[in-house]
Design a protein around this motif. Structure first.
Motif, PDB file in Angstrom:
ATOM      1  N   GLY A  65     -36.804  37.008  48.082  1.00 50.79           N
ATOM      2  CA  GLY A  65     -38.246  37.194  48.241  1.00 50.79           C
ATOM      3  C   GLY A  65     -38.765  36.609  49.539  1.00 50.79           C
ATOM      4  N   ALA A  69     -40.553  38.580  52.531  1.00 47.30           N
ATOM      5  CA  ALA A  69     -41.927  38.217  52.844  1.00 47.30           C
ATOM      6  C   ALA A  69     -42.062  37.731  54.278  1.00 47.30           C
ATOM      7  CB  ALA A  69     -42.416  37.142  51.877  1.00 47.30           C
ATOM      8  N   GLY A  87     -50.562  33.747  48.994  1.00 48.47           N
ATOM      9  CA  GLY A  87     -50.025  32.395  48.896  1.00 48.47           C
ATOM     10  C   GLY A  87     -51.111  31.343  48.758  1.00 48.47           C
ATOM     11  N   LEU A 307     -46.223  41.437  44.042  1.00 47.40           N
ATOM     12  CA  LEU A 307     -45.997  40.047  44.472  1.00 47.40           C
ATOM     13  C   LEU A 307     -47.010  39.038  43.969  1.00 47.40           C
ATOM     14  CD1 LEU A 307     -45.243  40.776  48.250  1.00 47.40           C
ATOM     15  CD2 LEU A 307     -43.578  40.139  46.505  1.00 47.40           C
ATOM     16  N   PHE A 308     -48.193  39.474  43.596  1.00 48.03           N
ATOM     17  CA  PHE A 308     -49.308  38.556  43.440  1.00 48.03           C
ATOM     18  C   PHE A 308     -49.786  38.529  42.001  1.00 48.03           C
ATOM     19  CE2 PHE A 308     -54.064  37.921  44.106  1.00 48.03           C
ATOM     20  CZ  PHE A 308     -53.966  36.542  44.240  1.00 48.03           C
ATOM     21  N   LEU A 348     -43.696  33.613  42.766  1.00 44.60           N
ATOM     22  CA  LEU A 348     -43.189  34.688  43.618  1.00 44.60           C
ATOM     23  C   LEU A 348     -41.786  35.117  43.213  1.00 44.60           C
ATOM     24  CD1 LEU A 348     -44.369  33.266  47.062  1.00 44.60           C
ATOM     25  CD2 LEU A 348     -45.424  35.119  45.742  1.00 44.60           C
ATOM     26  N   VAL A 351     -40.971  38.546  40.602  1.00 42.60           N
ATOM     27  CA  VAL A 351     -41.222  39.930  41.001  1.00 42.60           C
ATOM     28  C   VAL A 351     -40.292  40.876  40.253  1.00 42.60           C
ATOM     29  CG1 VAL A 351     -41.195  41.537  42.923  1.00 42.60           C
ATOM     30  CG2 VAL A 351     -41.957  39.186  43.271  1.00 42.60           C
TER      31      VAL A 351
END
Length: 415
Positions: A65, A69, A87, A307-308, A348, A351
């Motif tokens: 990840g 990212a 983040g 991702l969030f 994170l 995912v």
């Protein structure tokens, strides 16, 4: 006739185990102590089978990840800024949870009798909470001199930092080496996921045995305790979702009335499906209604869904703080700070992972960083379907909120 889902079977295992344990406790059946000890031992073996996959799984997920990212951030533009916003909001949600959850538990503590029974029956793990080290030693522990020793010792905070640094280094390699390492670690996490799925096939039985031991210790008081837990965690998830609303209102300058109207169908879909991914088409329609350009929503929303999860660090840290409250474990500010960092980072690592797997993938590292006992986790997994409504509602609010915020970045750049 359709077979019951895995979630239903786990919930049935919880109900049956609590009932059987409470009956044993009420009638004071002969041999109760031996039966409960055997159930705890076998249930503990099942829990250990899950725990053995966590360190390699989380490490591999964080490395891959972080490598991906970092590549997106390095390219800059809307994708990089969205990742930085993700983040920052994850860290903020965890930080607020660290302050609000203890305050809420102080004002409204867990049912006293059930909590006292759990504390009285707590085994070695609950009594071996490490002492808080001096600040200098605590800061130094974030950089492991020996990563393998950190993994063996379960020093999850330092291991997470090492995984992030390693993933960042991988992102800076030439394409051939970077792709090779990412493929290797992607294979590691895939293999760990297979093992986790094997173990979760036995989840109804494992939850039954562990619930039986809790029922025997607390009687039917465990039912009230679990209801109290669901409310506390749900409130923290909704608080995290409120950050997404603030991002839209304050960051994106979205009119409150327009936002409320656009979010009604999104919220209805979130409650009915409990899946952010299933809500994606409705969220895209909501963004169109809010006047967000398609080039923004078409990029940021899919990134957010993948991702969030803004409720992940908030909800998971709330679970850990709740268990610390139940067992009467004092947590120093330095320990809580480590938990905040780990909760934000490992969110994170979830995912593309199913929710039943995510529960352990994201919670066990937090528990390890705080030194908390994990025996209650399977029971909490069984009732996760209830706070999951709040998790999904909060997540979709975060997705739409950051997308509205990103639209304002675009307008500012154009101006």
């Amino acid at each position: 006739m359709r077979a019951p889902s895995a979630t239903t079977l786990i919930l049935l295992g919880l109900v049956a185990g609590l009932t059987a344990g409470a009956v044993l406790h009420a009638v004071e059946a002969p041999g109760e102590a031996s039966l409960v000890a055997a159930a705890a031992a076998v249930g503990g073996v099942w829990l250990d089978a899950l725990r053995m996959t966590i360190i390699p799984l989380v490490f591999a997920l964080l490395v891959t990840g972080m490598a991906r990212a970092a590549d997106a951030v390095g390219r800059g533009g809307l994708a990089g800024r969205a990742l930085l916003a993700f983040g920052g909001l994850l860290l903020l949600a965890a930080t607020l949870t660290a302050g609000l959850t203890p305050a809420l538990l102080a004002a409204w503590p867990a049912p006293g009798e059930a909590a006292a029974a759990l504390r009285a029956a707590a085994t070695g793990d609950a009594g071996n909470i490490p002492q808080t080290p001096p600040l200098s030693e605590w800061l130094g522990a974030f950089i492991p001199a020996n990563p393998f020793k950190a993994a063996a010792d379960g020093a999850m905070a330092s291991l997470v930092v090492f995984a992030l640094i390693f993933g960042l280094a991988v992102s800076r390699l030439d394409a051939a080496r970077r792709d090779l390492l990412v493929t290797v670690f992607d294979g590691v996490q895939a293999a760990m996921m297979v093992i986790v799925r094997w173990v979760l096939v036995l989840a109804p039985g494992g939850v039954f045995l562990l619930a039986l031991t809790v029922g025997a210790r607390t009687g039917f008081g465990a039912v009230g305790l679990l209801g109290h837990y669901v409310v506390i965690v749900s409130l923290m998830c909704l608080m995290a979702g409120a950050l997404g609303v603030i991002a839209a209102l304050a960051g994106g300058r979205t009119p409150a009335r327009d936002l409320a109207g656009a979010m009604v169908p999104v919220g209805a879909m979130a409650i009915s499906t409990q899946s952010s991914l299933a809500c994606l088409p409705v969220m895209l329609a909501a963004c169109t209604r809010l006047g967000i350009p398609e080039r923004v929503s078409g990029l940021v929303l899919p990134m957010g869904v993948a991702l969030f999860r803004i409720t992940s660090p908030a909800g998971n840290l709330a679970v850990a703080l709740y268990v610390a409250h139940l067992y009467g474990v004092p947590l120093a500010p330095a320990q809580v700070a480590a938990g905040v960092l780990v909760a934000a980072l490992v969110s994170l690592a979830a995912v593309g992972v199913a929710s039943s797997v995510t529960f352990f993938t994201t919670l066990v590292p937090i528990f390890m960083s705080l030194g908390l006992p994990m025996e209650l986790l399977p029971l909490l997994l069984a009732v996760e379907t209830f706070p999951d409504f709040s998790r999904t509602l909060g997540n979709v609010a975060g997705h739409v909120g950051v997308t509205a915020w990103a639209a304002r970045w675009r307008r500012a750049d154009a101006a």
